[in-house]
Design an enzyme around this catalytic site. Structure first.
Site, PDB file in Angstrom:
ATOM      1  CB  CYS A  83      52.512 133.505  28.388  1.00 31.77           C
ATOM      2  SG  CYS A  83      52.623 133.026  30.177  1.00 31.77           S
TER       3      CYS A  83
ATOM      4  CG  ASP B  90      47.331 138.873  33.679  1.00 35.41           C
ATOM      5  OD1 ASP B  90      47.586 138.537  34.730  1.00 35.41           O
ATOM      6  OD2 ASP B  90      47.691 138.798  32.463  1.00 35.41           O
TER       7      ASP B  90
ATOM      8  CG  HIS C 204      47.968 135.347  32.250  1.00 36.14           C
ATOM      9  ND1 HIS C 204      49.172 136.456  31.947  1.00 36.14           N
ATOM     10  CD2 HIS C 204      48.815 134.154  31.835  1.00 36.14           C
ATOM     11  CE1 HIS C 204      50.049 135.926  31.243  1.00 36.14           C
ATOM     12  NE2 HIS C 204      50.095 134.676  31.223  1.00 36.14           N
TER      13      HIS C 204
END
Length: 294
Positions: free
Chosen positions: A172, A229, A261
């Protein structure tokens, strides 16, 4: 850009939970007691837990300027100097999932260490509202981030780690950190970015994004991304790939169909087992190829 701007990694973090059975998740109190963040939403009951058998694993303090930065490390309990791998965390602080990733890397033979470079803002693992996280993590200056990581490398070397075989892995926001640290530290042998943001808008703290710095990447980087994502889209990944190729950089990408994600985060509803296991293998192979792991 204001500090509460929703960055692309925050967009991708949003998950739909209402349709999922709550029996598959820990209670909030159990998750907190186990050391997991609560800001990311419900914590899966069947999280992966890596035991410390065969490892030396512990909390630590890393000297940074006049302060001491908390960190967590794991390394083989025996054998010669282990290669050092930095673990760049998500926006949620140094919580149990990141510590488990550190232990997983220790099992692969690394001296893995995750520095809590958000420590000046308090303990982010205790923040339960993602809206409160926006201004905190967005205010972290890239220059300070680099200094914190450099200090962690120096600390690992002082503890017997082999920094001639230095790697970095991140998830991330930590994936963005991988891309940027690869432009900063010429001693880095390789990096692996799990769904790290690429094209966020500029701010005083973060003046350039990974895409803008593509020509300055100094080490081979593997990018692992999810096709679903919503914040870091496959189109962005393809543009980054083209920029790196045009600059003659060593980089590869893998985009996982059906993966959102956070597909590696086994504590969250976003976890996708098949993609996560393949991505871990790709990471291991990448580090072996470029001399970080044996």
């Amino acid at each position: 850009m204001t500090l509460d701007t929703i960055m692309s990694d925050f967009i991708g973090l949003k998950q739909m939970f209402s349709a999922l059975s709550r029996r598959r998740f820990m209670t909030g109190s159990a998750a907190a007691a186990a050391g997991y963040t609560l800001a990311a939403g419900p914590v899966r009951a069947d999280v992966i837990h890596t035991v410390t058998q065969g490892l030396t694993a512990s909390d630590a303090l890393v000297k940074v300027g006049n302060a001491e930065m908390p960190a967590y490390f794991a390394k083989p309990a025996s054998g010669g100097p282990a290669p050092v791998i930095l673990v760049a965390m998500e926006v949620f602080g140094l919580h149990e999932h990141i510590k488990d990733v550190v232990r997983r890397l220790g099992k692969l033979g690394a001296f893995a260490v995750a520095p809590d470079y958000y420590f000046r803002m308090g303990d982010l693992t205790k923040v339960t509202d993602m809206q409160r996280l926006f201004p905190l993590v967005n205010s972290k200056p890239d220059g300070e981030l680099f200094s914190d990581l450099d200090a962690t490398v120096a600390w690992a070397k002082s503890q017997g780690g082999n920094t001639d075989r230095l790697g970095i892995i991140g998830f991330c926001r930590g994936g963005r950190t991988v891309w940027l640290y690869a432009t900063h530290n010429a001693a880095l042998k390789a990096g692996v970015a799990f769904y790290g943001s690429l094209m966020d808008p500029a701010s005083p703290a973060m003046p350039k994004n990974a895409y803008q710095l593509a020509t300055e990447v100094k080490a081979p980087v593997l990018g692992l991304y999810g096709a679903e994502d919503t914040g870091i889209t496959p189109e962005q990944v393809e543009r980054m790939k083209a920029a790196l190729q045009a600059a003659g950089k060593t980089a590869e990408f893998k985009i996982y169909p059906g993966a959102p994600h956070g597909f590696y985060a086994d504590y969250r509803p976003s976890y996708r087992k098949d993609a996560a296991e393949d991505a871990w293998k790709e990471m291991h192979d990448w580090f072996k190829t470029y001399g970080v792991l044996g």
